[in-house]
Design a protein around this motif. Sequence first.
Motif, PDB file in Angstrom:
ATOM      1  N   THR A   1       0.718   7.547   3.645  1.00  0.00           N
ATOM      2  CA  THR A   1       1.583   8.624   4.179  1.00  0.00           C
ATOM      3  C   THR A   1       1.273   9.000   5.687  1.00  0.00           C
ATOM      4  O   THR A   1       0.320   8.586   6.342  1.00  0.00           O
TER       5      THR A   1
ATOM      6  N   THR B   1       5.673   9.848   2.944  1.00  0.00           N
ATOM      7  CA  THR B   1       4.689   9.197   2.279  1.00  0.00           C
ATOM      8  C   THR B   1       5.273   7.216   0.996  1.00  0.00           C
ATOM      9  O   THR B   1       7.179   8.360   1.529  1.00  0.00           O
ATOM     10  N   GLY B   2       5.514   7.174   0.882  1.00  0.00           N
ATOM     11  CA  GLY B   2       6.082   5.880   0.864  1.00  0.00           C
ATOM     12  C   GLY B   2       5.086   4.019   0.896  1.00  0.00           C
ATOM     13  O   GLY B   2       3.811   4.424   0.658  1.00  0.00           O
ATOM     14  N   VAL B   3       5.123   3.574   0.426  1.00  0.00           N
ATOM     15  CA  VAL B   3       5.196   2.345   0.342  1.00  0.00           C
ATOM     16  C   VAL B   3       5.602   1.357   1.703  1.00  0.00           C
ATOM     17  O   VAL B   3       6.557   0.846   1.435  1.00  0.00           O
TER      18      VAL B   3
ATOM     19  N   GLN C   1       0.504  -1.373   0.219  1.00  0.00           N
ATOM     20  CA  GLN C   1       0.044  -0.231   0.080  1.00  0.00           C
ATOM     21  C   GLN C   1       1.039   1.096   0.006  1.00  0.00           C
ATOM     22  O   GLN C   1       2.233   1.248   0.937  1.00  0.00           O
ATOM     23  N   GLU C   2       0.363   2.368  -0.851  1.00  0.00           N
ATOM     24  CA  GLU C   2       1.213   3.257  -0.729  1.00  0.00           C
ATOM     25  C   GLU C   2       0.767   4.481   0.560  1.00  0.00           C
ATOM     26  O   GLU C   2      -0.802   3.972   0.546  1.00  0.00           O
TER      27      GLU C   2
ATOM     28  N   THR D   1       9.296   7.202  -1.135  1.00  0.00           N
ATOM     29  CA  THR D   1       9.442   7.725  -2.171  1.00  0.00           C
ATOM     30  C   THR D   1       8.919   9.800  -1.611  1.00  0.00           C
ATOM     31  O   THR D   1       8.908  10.088  -2.934  1.00  0.00           O
TER      32      THR D   1
END
Lengths: 586, 586
Positions: free
Chosen positions: A20, A74-76, A17-18, A97
């Motif tokens: 934040t 934010t990232g995965v 999932q992405e 990211t």
Amino acid sequence: MYRTHTCGELRLANVDQEVTLSGWVQRVRDLGAMSFVDLRDRYGITQLVVDETSDASIRDAVNQLGREFVVQATGVVRERSSKNDKIATGGIEISLTDVKILNKADLPPFTIEDETDGGDEIRMKYRYLDLRRSPVRENLVLRSKMAHAVRSYLNDMDFIETETPVLIKSTPEGARDFIVPSRMNEGQFYALPQSPQVFKQLLMVSGFDRYYQIVKCFRDEDLRADRQPEFTQIDCEMSFVEQEDILNLFEGMTRDLFKQIKGIDPGVFARMPYATAMSKYGSDKPDIRFEMLIEELTSTVQGQDFKVFDEAEYIGGIVVKGAATFTRKKLDKLTDYVKRPQVGAKGMVYVKCNEDGSLKSSVDKFYDNEQLKRWVETTGAKVGDLILVLSGDKSHTLNALGELRLEVARQEGLMDKETFKPLWVVDFPLLEWNEESGRFHAMHHPFTSPKKEDFDLIESDPGAVRANAYDLVINGVEIGGGSVRIFDKDLQSKMFDLLGFTHEEAQSQFGFLMDAFKYGAPPHAGIAFGFDRLVSMFAGLDTIRDVIAFPKNNSGRDVMIDSPSMVDKSQLEELQLESTVKADKE
Amino acid sequence: MYRTHTCGELRLANVDQEVTLSGWVQRVRDLGAMSFVDLRDRYGITQLVVDETSDASIRDAVNQLGREFVVQATGVVRERSSKNDKIATGGIEISLTDVKILNKADLPPFTIEDETDGGDEIRMKYRYLDLRRSPVRENLVLRSKMAHAVRSYLNDMDFIETETPVLIKSTPEGARDFIVPSRMNEGQFYALPQSPQVFKQLLMVSGFDRYYQIVKCFRDEDLRADRQPEFTQIDCEMSFVEQEDILNLFEGMTRDLFKQIKGIDPGVFARMPYATAMSKYGSDKPDIRFEMLIEELTSTVQGQDFKVFDEAEYIGGIVVKGAATFTRKKLDKLTDYVKRPQVGAKGMVYVKCNEDGSLKSSVDKFYDNEQLKRWVETTGAKVGDLILVLSGDKSHTLNALGELRLEVARQEGLMDKETFKPLWVVDFPLLEWNEESGRFHAMHHPFTSPKKEDFDLIESDPGAVRANAYDLVINGVEIGGGSVRIFDKDLQSKMFDLLGFTHEEAQSQFGFLMDAFKYGAPPHAGIAFGFDRLVSMFAGLDTIRDVIAFPKNNSGRDVMIDSPSMVDKSQLEELQLESTVKADKE
């Protein structure tokens, strides 16, 4: 919203999932090829990661991060290769990211970790940073949960939470009031309530039937570790009830708290008359997690020409299990302990019940083996035990034995913080003699009712009259107390007589309550719990300070906001007041 | 327990049970052969009965009962022959087998009935008796229920209820503080909080993430009907959120309250920019239960040699539906209303759109039919309507039109107390110009953040900058308000510059908050609700006094306990204070 998830909620199920997150940088570890950031919020810590595959700008941004920076990341979600099973999010990490600095932070004056390097003083000055530490914040979370559990229980029981006023009237009885000058009423003052006692009784006259309030109270007293100028009470009152009803309902509330908050069922609460508490525990708040009861030895030990004992009003002892092997040094330390002015014993006598069956005492000069055997019988000591004996006037000696009992328990590790033994102490005396004023004072307060069966003692032996008063004691700490109130005018007048109030004094101090009682007061009774203490006990703490968000120090100062402080002269003028402090008069 | 049941719970299902009730005697009716007693407690009223079959001693006892006596009554539940379907227990009565007077009562100074004969003053003096009346007590029960519903909602949303201190520090900004002399800190004073604003922001710096508290606040202001020196706020703050998040969450809370407490779903709350509220409703707290919006008429009506209009900065009107038939008397009364100094209009112009299609105005001398038709077009008035027009400088005239709108609505019965139209007023100006001090003041408070899109106006046109500030208005009453806070040090400094604070002033007043912000402040926003007002609105009352158990009067006095009062000279001496009130110096 600056986040899709908190730092405490991501799990393996969230992989790919992405997300934040927002929070504070706990730590950055730069391993060259990779960098790890621990991002912290109230809910937990999540690991963020950048590696050689990451965008250069993100790697740069991560390198700029300092401790306690506020960051939006934010990232995965990825599964971690080396998992950390110490934290709930330890199975995953966030491959970054994007990262945005929401706010920079100066280096904090102490480390924001569970174990900090900050001393007491600096942590109080920067209380807002100390509150960032999980163990400190968790105490406040516990407090919030407990307050809500108490409210839910009492609401379910049909109690009405009613706010009573904070700006009330000063009364000379009791502890010292904080007073508040009134601008609109020349030369007059409000007082902050030491408790809502009078108001809750008035609410019973009003037919509220069941009242409670979690309420701030105020006392302008010299402070010590366990006292704050403002403190919080769970304050309760009920109509048409007797002592038994109060004990049952609030035992239920307390048990409910133990179950809900700590997952413990403390069982049926023990009950003990005040007289037993004093004679067997040397305290009106016995810690019953352990035995070691006080046994009286007066008649057993007197008459053997040991002057110290023969001249004493009272001699008593406690038996320490398996302590016959205590060293001389350990015994000397206990003797020093009881001789401290706060305890006040003159000395300590011991008898060791050795494994070989012999008895060895510190008064072998005066007592032979046969005689010491009688001590053993009276106290019930067994082979391997140690008898510790104090003597003197009765009340001080009992008190000293009580303190000695607690000190031994502390040293022997008998005070397990996760064992809870609640106890109702009942049948308190109605009155206590005050040497200074040469008259009786109300032990609880002037509205406490005497026991019916002791009515005939009121004139003949007032000191022996027992009250419908009760304390809830848990592990030696007084958590709550209350009484069945007098609701009869004539009995109340008699009570004021006993307390040496003139009719005028009673009228001026409690007139409006007495007036209210004329119009049909129901039988009523109540109790108040020290909420700060209750929370600190549940948190396993020794002081209430750590369960208060912004406590004051022993001088009543809030060192964080630097209060109290000087005020503008014009403020005082408006209140028609002048300071008589010299420095202020320049 | 003095009872087996309350006075509100017995039903036909209980017939033949032996029960014991306790309560107050509401009324005794002696019908000769039979006597009836209405026994009252918080839960209801139950009818007790004795007849010729009853024991003589019980009949005697019943005859001794007076109003408000406290009684314990035992008997058997019987079906009533003539039922009373107005009360829940009206199907049954208790045939008495025993009755005991627990407490007699003097005749109360007013009747304890839903409708009482007591005036305001006597009911305040005997507030504990007034609280016995069901409608008064029910307001407090409602308050208790609402507080619990609020807490449950916020607890479910992971808020931490945190108590902030009551003894804090005086700040010269804002309303006047109540101050509390400190005995332990010579010549220094605490202040009582006007709100926990600073503390809740500090808790955000601490990472508490979601804070709330139902908390007493204090303001030493001159009082009016809707103000009390101590009042209660639902105080909330959240981190990592934007305005939209706050509006949604607290709209949810308010809707939940409406559903749970009143069984009403008020639907999605309307939103309105401050500018629209001012231009269309003449108020920052529009009552949107009814239309009657303000329409500007300036360009429509000017240039016809009517001096009053030609010289006015602004002319505006409202259309009253179907009011063309208003009598001269009614119109004169409205004119008088707008000319009151509190409203401040110079006069009122009207146009009647008669049923026959003709137009009749109070300025027919200056405007012919064709011209008046343009008024009708601009305002959208229909046949049968009435146009009311005011003129003058813009802000006063809008305000007067707003007041006129409300007055007409009151007279026309457009303000249904059981209709609730919540409204978010948003986009408040950041600053308001203060004529007196010749500088800008913060409209909300100095920590309120400007809207990003207005950043470039901060230097060029500060008065036009809009803030991330919002109010919740229900039926024309401001129930809550808050803002997104500044969390950036530089922006905060700029804000203090705008407000004319020197660096030193800002530092001395808000230094510890500014310091705290250095260590990583998260984005945060908050809101506070006036709990007293919210409850009084739910109760359908016009004043907050009736939802406060022990309110103070307009001089800040509690006439029941006669507070504030003089204190002992020794109390002042201990605080190193002297009164400068003359009478006190004798």
